[in-house]
Design a protein around this motif. Structure first.
Motif, short mmCIF file in Angstrom:
data_model
loop_
_atom_site.label_atom_id
_atom_site.label_comp_id
_atom_site.label_asym_id
_atom_site.label_seq_id
_atom_site.Cartn_x
_atom_site.Cartn_y
_atom_site.Cartn_z
N LYS A 15 65.22 28.69 64.01
CA LYS A 15 64.72 27.31 63.99
C LYS A 15 63.55 27.13 63.04
O LYS A 15 63.19 26.00 62.71
N ASN A 16 62.98 28.24 62.59
CA ASN A 16 61.94 28.20 61.56
C ASN A 16 62.52 28.51 60.18
O ASN A 16 61.78 28.89 59.27
N LYS A 17 63.84 28.35 60.05
CA LYS A 17 64.55 28.51 58.77
C LYS A 17 64.49 29.94 58.24
O LYS A 17 64.40 30.16 57.03
N ASP A 18 64.57 30.91 59.13
CA ASP A 18 64.59 32.32 58.75
C ASP A 18 66.03 32.72 58.43
O ASP A 18 66.88 32.75 59.32
N LYS A 19 66.29 33.03 57.16
CA LYS A 19 67.66 33.37 56.74
C LYS A 19 68.12 34.70 57.33
O LYS A 19 69.34 34.89 57.54
N TYR A 80 70.62 21.47 50.42
CA TYR A 80 70.77 22.77 51.06
C TYR A 80 72.26 23.03 51.23
O TYR A 80 72.99 22.18 51.76
N ASN A 112 67.59 27.54 48.61
CA ASN A 112 68.30 26.51 49.38
C ASN A 112 69.76 26.87 49.64
O ASN A 112 70.53 26.03 50.13
N PHE A 141 71.42 24.89 61.24
CA PHE A 141 70.38 25.36 60.34
C PHE A 141 69.87 24.23 59.43
O PHE A 141 68.79 24.32 58.87
#
Length: 325
Positions: A15-19, A80, A112, A141
């Protein structure tokens, strides 16, 4: 061996955009489908929708290179993008052959973009069982666009129709694809047709496709356009993307997008039902040991008895179900 991950910790990072968390969650839902509902229960408040583009066509037509070219254009516009590339399966490891991904290395590190290769693992229809689930993960995401590139398809692998909102059918000069399309359902699923590798020609096949489309009836009101590209140089890609924008606008303004979304979930619900029924049959009705026994009797006695044996087995089940009613 299954990987042990702390799902709650991964969700917080996701949820913190960690790939990296996204990649690990994909691994979980691809390898352990029984945990999909456990993962998705954390996303019930998320309402984000992505627009899904399908890229399909025969092996060798340049789908991966074209997927890379389209992705680059979308990224350049600030979007994105999530890519799902379905690859043939290794008969030894069960994993994906990743050779085609080499053609996307120029965008693979873009902040992105997230790209994942999936093994088809024998799944029919030119896609992977996990493709729907991963597209849902991409939506959670926050991807603006999802591109699903199918494994090289033949005349029956058309399941991308159930997953994508705009489908690009890719052809190349010299493959006889126009003739094959006349024999297959692929002429019916394309929203856009693209003749790739235009440096080899292709005007004849473009004209052939146009004639076939002229004879078609398009109940949606959309007449598929035919574009020509050279994915390596980028020539014609802008026109192809404009055709995708035009189709996106058409399905959204006409309301067809809602039916496509419904079709996507119907497809998944049926796939879940079939999966549960297969598991139920193999655990409650006929075991692997029984199947092996029937096979052995067929080899040693009469191979034609397998039909009657299976029919009798399921007639017993029908009787039991009737009695319970």
């Amino acid at each position: 061996m299954k990987n042990e991950y702390n799902i709650e910790s991964l969700i917080a990072r996701f949820k913190n955009k960690d790939k990296i968390a996204l990649a690990k969650l994909i691994t979980i839902i691809e390898n352990e489908p029984e945990k999909v509902s456990e993962v998705f229960k954390y996303f019930e408040e998320i309402k984000h929708d992505s627009y899904i583009i399908g890229i399909t066509g025969s092996p060798g037509v340049g789908k991966s290179t074209l997927t890379g070219a389209i992705s680059k254009k979308l990224l350049d516009e600030g979007n994105y993008v999530g890519v799902i590339s379905i690859d043939p399966t290794s008969p030894f490891s069960g994993g994906a052959f990743l050779g085609d991904r080499i053609r996307m290395t120029n965008i693979s590190l873009h902040p992105n973009l997230f790209m994942r290769s999936l093994a088809s693992r024998g799944y029919k229809g030119g896609i992977s069982r996990a493709a729907f689930d991963i597209s849902m993960l991409y939506e959670a995401f926050g991807m603006d666009f999802i591109i699903i590139e199918t494994v090289g398809v033949g005349q029956a692998e058309l399941d991308i129709y159930n997953l994508a909102y705009s489908i690009v059918v890719v052809l190349v000069p010299g493959y006889g694809d126009a003739i094959q399309m006349q024999k297959a359902g692929i002429i019916e699923i394309g929203d856009i047709y693209d003749i790739n590798k235009k440096d080899f020609g292709g005007e004849d096949i473009a004209a052939h496709i146009q004639m076939m489309l002229d004879d078609g009836i398009f109940h949606s009101g959309w007449r598929p356009p035919v574009s020509m590209t050279d994915a390596i140089t980028g020539e014609g890609v802008d026109e192809l993307i404009q055709n995708i924008w035009d189709h996106k606008e058409h399905v959204e303004l006409s309301g067809i997008i809602n039916e496509k979304k419904m079709n996507r979930f119907r497809y998944k619900i049926k796939e879940l039902i079939y999966s549960k029924l297969e598991s139920l049959v193999l655990t409650s009705i006929i075991s692997q040991d029984e199947i092996n026994s029937i096979v052995q009797r067929a080899l040693n006695d009469n191979k034609f008895k397998i039909y009657q044996t299976i029919q009798d087995k399921f007639e017993d089940v029908d009787i039991q179900i009737t009695e319970k009613k």
